[in-house]
Design a protein around this motif. Structure first.
Motif, PDB file in Angstrom:
ATOM      1  N   GLY A   1       2.705  -5.338   0.400  1.00 51.09           N
ATOM      2  CA  GLY A   1       3.141  -4.278   1.480  1.00 51.09           C
ATOM      3  C   GLY A   1       4.310  -3.753   2.168  1.00 51.09           C
ATOM      4  O   GLY A   1       3.861  -3.647   3.606  1.00 51.09           O
TER       5      GLY A   1
ATOM      6  N   THR B   1       2.032   3.231   2.797  1.00 51.65           N
ATOM      7  CA  THR B   1       2.648   2.357   1.454  1.00 51.65           C
ATOM      8  C   THR B   1       4.101   3.906   1.599  1.00 51.65           C
ATOM      9  O   THR B   1       4.355   4.757   1.176  1.00 51.65           O
ATOM     10  CB  THR B   1       2.071   2.100   0.461  1.00 51.65           C
ATOM     11  OG1 THR B   1       0.845   1.566   1.068  1.00 51.65           O
ATOM     12  CG2 THR B   1       3.069   1.107  -0.285  1.00 51.65           C
TER      13      THR B   1
ATOM     14  N   TRP C   1      -3.123  -2.255   6.825  1.00 51.87           N
ATOM     15  CA  TRP C   1      -2.277  -2.081   5.647  1.00 51.87           C
ATOM     16  C   TRP C   1      -3.271  -3.123   4.577  1.00 51.87           C
ATOM     17  O   TRP C   1      -3.451  -2.525   3.651  1.00 51.87           O
ATOM     18  CB  TRP C   1      -0.653  -1.913   5.095  1.00 51.87           C
ATOM     19  CG  TRP C   1      -0.293  -1.792   4.303  1.00 51.87           C
ATOM     20  CD1 TRP C   1      -0.198  -0.643   2.965  1.00 51.87           C
ATOM     21  CD2 TRP C   1      -0.502  -2.462   2.793  1.00 51.87           C
ATOM     22  NE1 TRP C   1      -0.294  -0.985   1.669  1.00 51.87           N
ATOM     23  CE2 TRP C   1      -0.126  -1.869   1.439  1.00 51.87           C
ATOM     24  CE3 TRP C   1      -0.553  -4.150   2.682  1.00 51.87           C
ATOM     25  CZ2 TRP C   1      -0.411  -3.016   0.469  1.00 51.87           C
ATOM     26  CZ3 TRP C   1      -0.623  -5.156   1.212  1.00 51.87           C
ATOM     27  CH2 TRP C   1      -0.556  -4.244   0.628  1.00 51.87           C
TER      28      TRP C   1
ATOM     29  N   ARG D   1      -6.934  -1.885   4.064  1.00 52.18           N
ATOM     30  CA  ARG D   1      -7.007  -1.654   2.915  1.00 52.18           C
ATOM     31  C   ARG D   1      -6.484  -1.343   1.468  1.00 52.18           C
ATOM     32  O   ARG D   1      -7.198  -0.749   1.375  1.00 52.18           O
ATOM     33  CB  ARG D   1      -6.292  -0.267   3.830  1.00 52.18           C
ATOM     34  CG  ARG D   1      -6.063   1.734   3.129  1.00 52.18           C
ATOM     35  CD  ARG D   1      -6.059   2.770   3.933  1.00 52.18           C
ATOM     36  NE  ARG D   1      -4.285   2.516   4.156  1.00 52.18           N
ATOM     37  CZ  ARG D   1      -3.722   2.301   5.390  1.00 52.18           C
ATOM     38  NH1 ARG D   1      -4.612   1.764   5.944  1.00 52.18           N
ATOM     39  NH2 ARG D   1      -2.756   1.884   5.196  1.00 52.18           N
ATOM     40  N   ASN D   2      -5.417  -1.863   1.723  1.00 54.92           N
ATOM     41  CA  ASN D   2      -5.080  -2.063   0.154  1.00 54.92           C
ATOM     42  C   ASN D   2      -5.296  -3.793  -1.058  1.00 54.92           C
ATOM     43  O   ASN D   2      -5.313  -3.482  -1.787  1.00 54.92           O
ATOM     44  CB  ASN D   2      -3.756  -2.340   0.148  1.00 54.92           C
ATOM     45  CG  ASN D   2      -3.404   0.107   0.580  1.00 54.92           C
ATOM     46  OD1 ASN D   2      -2.824   0.678   0.216  1.00 54.92           O
ATOM     47  ND2 ASN D   2      -2.477  -0.328   1.868  1.00 54.92           N
TER      48      ASN D   2
END
Length: 221
Positions: free
Chosen positions: A38, A47, A119, A122-123
């Protein structure tokens, strides 16, 4: 029937957790795992692609890395991702992340961590951090694999002595007062389990002193 359903749900959750853990450990064992963990743009939180200097820092596996970068170019992000990489690569690692003051920690690395965790949710679909406290009396973060990051704030290198670490990072190191004796006294603290890596970052400064200048001078002797 309800008990069986709950048992299946628990086993499914445990299986997903193992898969996530395996994926993160796999990423941490690659040549450039940190990018996959990330890289986040400092201004937008999105990103992004690391700058050349960031790639150089993250790819360098030396015991000691010293670098300077302009404000707003992702210096603290870079240091955090480097710290994350080693915390995942060495489960149970005890790491130190230092800065000259609690205010600098609050405005710098703590904000970075907050955005990075968003992040990750979310990822990655989950947050690898299980505990994060930022009060002055207790500044510490713990990852799911038992690795911990202790945050220290002091304008004098002498104040960082004590403890046993396998990794250490010092942000805004131009503003940490240090001399050869203080640095030599700190080094035995790096006897803990882990790579023994030390990352020292700062911004171009007219001070010409501090921890960064000291370490650079010692490296050229």
């Amino acid at each position: 029937m309800q008990r069986s359903s709950n048992g299946q749900k628990k086993r499914l959750q445990e299986s997903k957790a193992r898969q996530r853990s395996k994926a993160l450990r796999s990423a941490a064992s690659q040549r450039r795992p940190t990018y996959r963990l990330g890289y986040v743009d400092a201004s937008t939180g999105a990103t992004s692609t690391p700058l050349p200097y960031q790639r150089a820092v993250l790819d360098d596996r030396s015991d000691l890395v010293v670098f300077q970068a302009g404000r707003g170019t992702g210096k603290t992000w870079t240091m955090w991702l480097d710290c994350v990489h080693y915390c995942l690569e060495y489960p149970g690692l005890n790491a130190l992340f230092g800065a000259p003051s609690h205010k600098m920690l609050t405005r710098g690395i703590f904000k970075v961590i907050k955005t990075w965790r968003k992040w990750a949710e979310r990822n990655l679909g989950w947050d690898p951090v299980v505990r994060f406290t930022t009060s002055f009396a207790n500044m510490e973060l713990e990852f799911f694999n038992g690795s911990t990051v202790v945050f220290g704030s002091a304008a004098d290198m002498d104040e960082f002595r004590g403890g046993s670490y396998g990794y250490a990072a010092f942000d805004e190191a131009d503003y940490i007062v240090a001399n050869a004796e203080a640095w030599a006294a700190f080094l035995p603290c790096m006897r803990g389990y882990g790579p023994g890596r030390k990352v020292i970052g700062g911004t171009p400064s007219s001070l010409g002193s501090g921890l960064m200048a000291l370490v650079l001078a010692l490296a050229t002797v």
